[in-house]
Design an enzyme around this catalytic site. Structure first.
Site, PDB file in Angstrom:
ATOM      1  N   ASP A   4      -7.146   1.080   0.606  1.00  0.00           N
ATOM      2  CA  ASP A   4      -5.815   0.550   0.929  1.00  0.00           C
ATOM      3  C   ASP A   4      -5.466  -0.629   0.021  1.00  0.00           C
ATOM      4  OD1 ASP A   4      -5.623   2.414   2.926  1.00  0.00           O
ATOM      5  OD2 ASP A   4      -5.955   1.007   4.582  1.00  0.00           O
ATOM      6  N   GLU A  37      -4.563   0.585  -3.510  1.00  0.00           N
ATOM      7  CA  GLU A  37      -3.190   1.094  -3.565  1.00  0.00           C
ATOM      8  C   GLU A  37      -2.179  -0.052  -3.521  1.00  0.00           C
ATOM      9  OE1 GLU A  37      -3.386   5.562  -1.647  1.00  0.00           O
ATOM     10  OE2 GLU A  37      -3.212   3.866  -0.270  1.00  0.00           O
ATOM     11  N   GLU A  49       0.838  -1.200   0.000  1.00  0.00           N
ATOM     12  CA  GLU A  49       0.000   0.000   0.000  1.00  0.00           C
ATOM     13  C   GLU A  49       0.875   1.253   0.000  1.00  0.00           C
ATOM     14  OE1 GLU A  49      -2.507   2.571   3.217  1.00  0.00           O
ATOM     15  OE2 GLU A  49      -2.232   0.432   3.595  1.00  0.00           O
ATOM     16  N   ASP A 109       0.795   3.816  -3.177  1.00  0.00           N
ATOM     17  CA  ASP A 109       0.406   5.212  -2.987  1.00  0.00           C
ATOM     18  C   ASP A 109       1.334   6.134  -3.774  1.00  0.00           C
ATOM     19  OD1 ASP A 109      -0.945   7.471  -1.469  1.00  0.00           O
ATOM     20  OD2 ASP A 109       1.109   7.706  -0.762  1.00  0.00           O
TER      21      ASP A 109
END
EC number: 3.1.26.3
Length: 243
Positions: free
Chosen positions: A132, A135, A59, A63
């Site tokens: 989450d 990502e 994650e 991101d």
């Protein structure tokens, strides 16, 4: 839970994931990466697995990859927008509600591996959990196949929503209108709140767009911001038709 139960869940996930990637038109190399991307910490805890086998590290990576991808898209798409506007647009595209839309649209939320307790308490529909996982999936896709494939995925799953204004506030009409006015050298844009009516719990705001000293469009909304957005949308459409 038993090792057999874990094996059944994992095998079921892998079959569903393979089907999903085929539907999306993508291949993959390392299934373990994607399994980790969809493994919530509650799933890892239920089976006493290594605490680093959940998706939080992916994650973190996803991101950053997502921000880079969206930044490049906006940089190319809006050559006349200043850094501040681009930053605001990017923030809205990669925010939690938007990521949930992307994930749900292609059914990635259904792929998440959850612990029994998390599943019972509605974790599968929890926005933060879904965003989450999305990502983390981007992070896994990047590690498995590189940035070019992430870009192709974004072209199919993310950018169309932005271009069609399907995400509230993503390509906001005030920004879009401001950019158009700037390109056409039509002067400065301002907004005036001209009416506020209704009870406190159900207010209705009306705003107007002023261009070159003339009110050219109005918009109504439940907030001042929404009324300005609607006014900008109306003004933008009017000027595009006149052109």
């Amino acid at each position: 839970m038993s090792k057999q139960k874990k094996s059944e869940i994992v095998n079921r996930f892998r079959k569903r994931f393979d089907t999903k990637m085929t539907e999306l038109g993508f291949t993959y190399q390392n299934i373990d990466l994607y399994q980790q991307a969809f493994s919530h910490s509650s799933f890892i805890n239920d089976f006493n697995m290594n605490r680093l086998d959940h998706n939080e590290r992916l994650e973190f990576l996803g991101d950053a990859v997502l921000e880079l991808t969206v930044s490049r898209y906006l940089f190319d798409k809006h050559p006349n927008l200043p850094e501040g506007n681009l930053t605001k647009m990017r923030a809205t595209i990669v925010c939690e509600p938007s990521l949930v839309i992307f994930a749900n649209k292609i059914g990635l939320n259904e792929m998440i591996l959850l612990g029994k307790g998390e599943e019972k308490t509605g974790g599968r529909t929890r926005p933060s959990l879904i965003s989450d996982a999305f990502e983390a999936f981007i992070g896994a896709l990047y590690l498995d196949q590189g940035l070019d494939i992430v870009w192709k995925f974004a072209e199919k799953v993310i950018f169309p929503h932005v271009e069609q204004n399907e995400l509230l506030g993503v390509v906001d009409f005030k920004t879009q209108f401001q950019e158009y006015v700037h390109q056409q050298n039509k002067g400065d844009v301002t907004y005036n709140l001209i009416k506020e009516e209704g009870p406190a719990h159900h207010r209705l705001f009306t705003s107007e767009v002023i261009l070159q000293g003339e009110a050219i469009a109005e918009g109504k909304g439940k907030t001042k911001k929404e009324s300005e957005q609607r006014a900008a949308k109306s003004a933008y459409k009017q000027l595009k038709q006149i052109k």
